[in-house]
Design a protein around this motif. Structure first.
Motif, mmCIF file in Angstrom:
data_model
loop_
_atom_site.group_PDB
_atom_site.id
_atom_site.type_symbol
_atom_site.label_atom_id
_atom_site.label_comp_id
_atom_site.label_asym_id
_atom_site.label_seq_id
_atom_site.Cartn_x
_atom_site.Cartn_y
_atom_site.Cartn_z
ATOM 1 N N GLU A 19 0.825 -1.200 0.000
ATOM 2 C CA GLU A 19 0.000 0.000 0.000
ATOM 3 C C GLU A 19 0.867 1.261 0.000
ATOM 4 O O GLU A 19 0.550 2.244 -0.685
ATOM 5 C CB GLU A 19 -0.939 0.002 1.215
ATOM 6 N N LYS A 20 1.969 1.241 0.745
ATOM 7 C CA LYS A 20 2.870 2.397 0.754
ATOM 8 C C LYS A 20 3.500 2.596 -0.617
ATOM 9 O O LYS A 20 3.648 3.729 -1.087
ATOM 10 C CB LYS A 20 3.950 2.211 1.830
ATOM 11 N N LYS A 21 3.867 1.498 -1.269
ATOM 12 C CA LYS A 21 4.437 1.600 -2.614
ATOM 13 C C LYS A 21 3.423 2.194 -3.587
ATOM 14 O O LYS A 21 3.779 2.991 -4.455
ATOM 15 C CB LYS A 21 4.888 0.219 -3.092
ATOM 16 N N LEU A 22 2.157 1.781 -3.442
ATOM 17 C CA LEU A 22 1.105 2.321 -4.308
ATOM 18 C C LEU A 22 0.946 3.819 -4.090
ATOM 19 O O LEU A 22 0.823 4.593 -5.055
ATOM 20 C CB LEU A 22 -0.221 1.611 -4.017
ATOM 21 N N LEU A 23 0.968 4.246 -2.833
ATOM 22 C CA LEU A 23 0.806 5.660 -2.518
ATOM 23 C C LEU A 23 1.978 6.484 -3.038
ATOM 24 O O LEU A 23 1.787 7.601 -3.558
ATOM 25 C CB LEU A 23 0.664 5.846 -1.004
ATOM 26 N N LEU A 24 3.185 5.952 -2.927
ATOM 27 C CA LEU A 24 4.382 6.712 -3.272
ATOM 28 C C LEU A 24 4.719 6.661 -4.758
ATOM 29 O O LEU A 24 5.625 7.372 -5.208
ATOM 30 C CB LEU A 24 5.576 6.191 -2.461
ATOM 31 N N ARG A 25 4.010 5.835 -5.521
ATOM 32 C CA ARG A 25 4.295 5.727 -6.946
ATOM 33 C C ARG A 25 4.005 7.062 -7.642
ATOM 34 O O ARG A 25 2.890 7.558 -7.642
ATOM 35 C CB ARG A 25 3.443 4.626 -7.568
ATOM 36 N N GLY A 26 5.017 7.632 -8.238
ATOM 37 C CA GLY A 26 4.852 8.879 -8.976
ATOM 38 C C GLY A 26 4.823 10.118 -8.115
ATOM 39 O O GLY A 26 4.679 11.229 -8.632
ATOM 40 N N VAL A 27 4.962 9.945 -6.782
ATOM 41 C CA VAL A 27 4.964 11.100 -5.882
ATOM 42 C C VAL A 27 6.398 11.551 -5.668
ATOM 43 O O VAL A 27 7.289 10.738 -5.422
ATOM 44 C CB VAL A 27 4.311 10.741 -4.532
ATOM 45 N N ASP A 28 6.613 12.844 -5.775
ATOM 46 C CA ASP A 28 7.957 13.401 -5.618
ATOM 47 C C ASP A 28 8.326 13.408 -4.134
ATOM 48 O O ASP A 28 7.747 14.144 -3.336
ATOM 49 C CB ASP A 28 7.993 14.819 -6.182
ATOM 50 N N VAL A 29 9.262 12.551 -3.760
ATOM 51 C CA VAL A 29 9.707 12.497 -2.365
ATOM 52 C C VAL A 29 11.211 12.722 -2.311
ATOM 53 O O VAL A 29 11.969 12.249 -3.151
ATOM 54 C CB VAL A 29 9.353 11.135 -1.712
ATOM 55 N N ARG A 30 11.634 13.465 -1.294
ATOM 56 C CA ARG A 30 13.051 13.798 -1.153
ATOM 57 C C ARG A 30 13.771 12.827 -0.221
ATOM 58 O O ARG A 30 14.851 12.351 -0.508
ATOM 59 C CB ARG A 30 13.194 15.234 -0.622
ATOM 60 N N GLU A 31 13.140 12.559 0.898
ATOM 61 C CA GLU A 31 13.754 11.685 1.903
ATOM 62 C C GLU A 31 12.909 10.435 2.037
ATOM 63 O O GLU A 31 11.798 10.474 2.547
ATOM 64 C CB GLU A 31 13.846 12.415 3.252
ATOM 65 N N ILE A 32 13.429 9.292 1.567
ATOM 66 C CA ILE A 32 12.623 8.081 1.469
ATOM 67 C C ILE A 32 12.190 7.558 2.827
ATOM 68 O O ILE A 32 11.061 7.084 2.996
ATOM 69 C CB ILE A 32 13.377 6.987 0.682
ATOM 70 N N GLU A 37 11.637 9.276 5.625
ATOM 71 C CA GLU A 37 10.580 10.158 6.133
ATOM 72 C C GLU A 37 9.297 9.963 5.336
ATOM 73 O O GLU A 37 8.200 9.969 5.890
ATOM 74 C CB GLU A 37 11.039 11.610 6.043
ATOM 75 N N ALA A 38 9.445 9.738 4.037
ATOM 76 C CA ALA A 38 8.273 9.513 3.188
ATOM 77 C C ALA A 38 7.556 8.226 3.574
ATOM 78 O O ALA A 38 6.319 8.177 3.603
ATOM 79 C CB ALA A 38 8.696 9.449 1.719
ATOM 80 N N ALA A 41 2.926 5.521 5.744
ATOM 81 C CA ALA A 41 2.357 4.509 6.636
ATOM 82 C C ALA A 41 1.162 5.072 7.404
ATOM 83 O O ALA A 41 0.154 4.383 7.592
ATOM 84 C CB ALA A 41 3.423 4.006 7.606
ATOM 85 N N LYS A 42 1.252 6.325 7.840
ATOM 86 C CA LYS A 42 0.145 6.948 8.564
ATOM 87 C C LYS A 42 -1.065 7.150 7.654
ATOM 88 O O LYS A 42 -2.209 6.956 8.071
ATOM 89 C CB LYS A 42 0.600 8.275 9.155
ATOM 90 N N ILE A 43 -0.805 7.513 6.407
ATOM 91 C CA ILE A 43 -1.904 7.752 5.465
ATOM 92 C C ILE A 43 -2.630 6.451 5.134
ATOM 93 O O ILE A 43 -3.864 6.382 5.181
ATOM 94 C CB ILE A 43 -1.379 8.419 4.174
ATOM 95 N N VAL A 44 -1.872 5.393 4.804
ATOM 96 C CA VAL A 44 -2.522 4.131 4.420
ATOM 97 C C VAL A 44 -3.257 3.519 5.604
ATOM 98 O O VAL A 44 -4.286 2.851 5.434
ATOM 99 C CB VAL A 44 -1.509 3.121 3.821
ATOM 100 N N HIS A 45 -2.767 3.750 6.821
ATOM 101 C CA HIS A 45 -3.478 3.251 8.002
ATOM 102 C C HIS A 45 -4.802 3.983 8.166
ATOM 103 O O HIS A 45 -5.834 3.363 8.451
ATOM 104 C CB HIS A 45 -2.623 3.422 9.245
ATOM 105 N N LEU A 95 3.210 15.178 0.781
ATOM 106 C CA LEU A 95 2.856 13.955 1.497
ATOM 107 C C LEU A 95 2.535 14.231 2.969
ATOM 108 O O LEU A 95 1.604 13.652 3.530
ATOM 109 C CB LEU A 95 4.019 12.952 1.385
ATOM 110 N N GLY A 96 3.305 15.133 3.571
ATOM 111 C CA GLY A 96 3.124 15.402 4.993
ATOM 112 C C GLY A 96 1.870 16.180 5.320
ATOM 113 O O GLY A 96 1.355 16.107 6.435
ATOM 114 N N LYS A 97 1.352 16.945 4.345
ATOM 115 C CA LYS A 97 0.189 17.785 4.606
ATOM 116 C C LYS A 97 -1.133 17.132 4.210
ATOM 117 O O LYS A 97 -2.200 17.685 4.475
ATOM 118 C CB LYS A 97 0.337 19.118 3.866
#
Length: 319
Positions: free
Chosen positions: A64-77, A79-80, A85-89, A112-114
């Motif tokens: 689920e985390k991989k699905l969420l992060l696919r194509g999302v611009d993340v700087r620090e993996i 932290e991402a 994990a909080k979002i998918v939960h 991602l954080g907001k």
């Protein structure tokens, strides 16, 4: 269809999202050769190939985390991953909801954080929002998928789902409906709402017994739209937490439904004659508590507690 029927080579026909319960798929699977792959939320489709049916359960947290992060611009993996994990939960590992969150974040509307604070304040709007630029052909959002399914239910199945939606989302014992049916004909200090009387009366068979077949038919109808899950071992049903949240935001007349639910739970407390009666009584308490979370506490809630306490007292007096 004719073209495929006349071909003798090894072809593949994919029927994706065949969720319409009124669609007869038999003409599409009765082939002497070739291969047919069907994806659907309708459990009844399994009858066409029971030995080849595969139940696709919820993805695990890593997928689920991989699905969420696919194509999302993340700087620090690292932290991402923590934020993901909080979002998918919070989305209770529902793939469609996570895919919608990914699309929202990918538009640079927020990072991602907001996302989570925005989601908590705008849950209904975000789960009903349809992105213009989509990465797949699925045309429905999380909420519209469930709304379309609900609108296709029969009136009694819809009423049953309304009652279930104001109980705790896990392990709702089916037996509580039978016990309520047995009890509603007795004399009570408070009147039983006519809507509940009519509903419970519909389960009286020709032989004046509990019509288990009719009840199971309603459960099967709701199950065919994947709005509930059924545990055959424990004879109980559960709802995905997001389905419950959608239902409570979708249904009108909340106080009336809550009143009906609390009344049903009050009626369902059995006359304790066995260990099974005791455990049923215990199992009803989280569902009562869930029905009062909205702040609507009606007289039947107190009535339920009185019967609950008296039942436990009767049990404790037994040698």
């Amino acid at each position: 269809m004719r073209l495929l029927r006349n071909r003798r080579d090894n072809w593949l026909l994919l029927l994706d999202n065949a969720d319409d319960t009124s669609l007869d798929l038999r003409p599409y699977v009765s082939w002497p050769h070739g291969n047919v792959l069907i994806t659907t939320r309708n459990h009844e489709v399994c009858v066409h190939a029971p030995e080849c049916s595969i139940w696709v359960d919820r993805l695990d947290s890593e997928d689920e985390k991989k699905l969420l992060l696919r194509g999302v611009d993340v700087r620090e993996i690292s932290e991402a991953n923590e934020k993901a994990a909080k979002i998918v939960h919070e989305l209770r590992y529902l793939a469609l909801a996570i895919n919608q969150a990914r699309a929202f974040i990918a538009t640079r509307t927020c990072n991602l954080g907001k996302y989570l604070p925005i989601y908590m304040q705008n849950r209904r709007k975000l789960l009903a929002d349809k992105a213009i630029q989509r990465t797949n052909d699925y045309k429905h959002t999380v909420y519209t998928t469930w709304t379309i399914s609900f609108d296709k239910l029969s009136p009694d199945a819809a009423f049953l789902l309304e009652l279930l939606s104001y109980m705790h989302h896990e392990s709702i014992p089916c037996r509580l409906f039978e016990e309520a049916w047995r009890a509603f004909g007795r004399k009570w200090d408070s009147p039983i709402p006519q809507a509940l009387v009519s509903f419970l009366s519909s389960f009286t068979s020709v032989a004046a017994e509990w019509d288990i077949l009719r009840f199971r038919t309603l459960i099967r109808e709701i199950l065919s739209f994947s709005l509930i899950e059924f545990d055959t071992t424990n004879n109980s049903v559960s709802l995905h937490p997001l389905v419950q949240q959608w239902a409570q935001s979708h249904f009108q007349h909340h106080e009336e439904i809550i009143h009906l639910t609390q009344t049903l739970l009050s009626l369902a407390v059995p006359i304790v004659k066995s260990t099974q009666d005791y455990w049923l009584t215990i199992s009803l308490l989280p569902h009562l508590r869930e029905s009062t979370k909205t702040g609507v506490t009606l007289h039947f809630a107190s009535f339920f507690c009185e019967r609950y306490i008296s039942t436990l007292r009767d049990i404790s007096r037994k040698p």
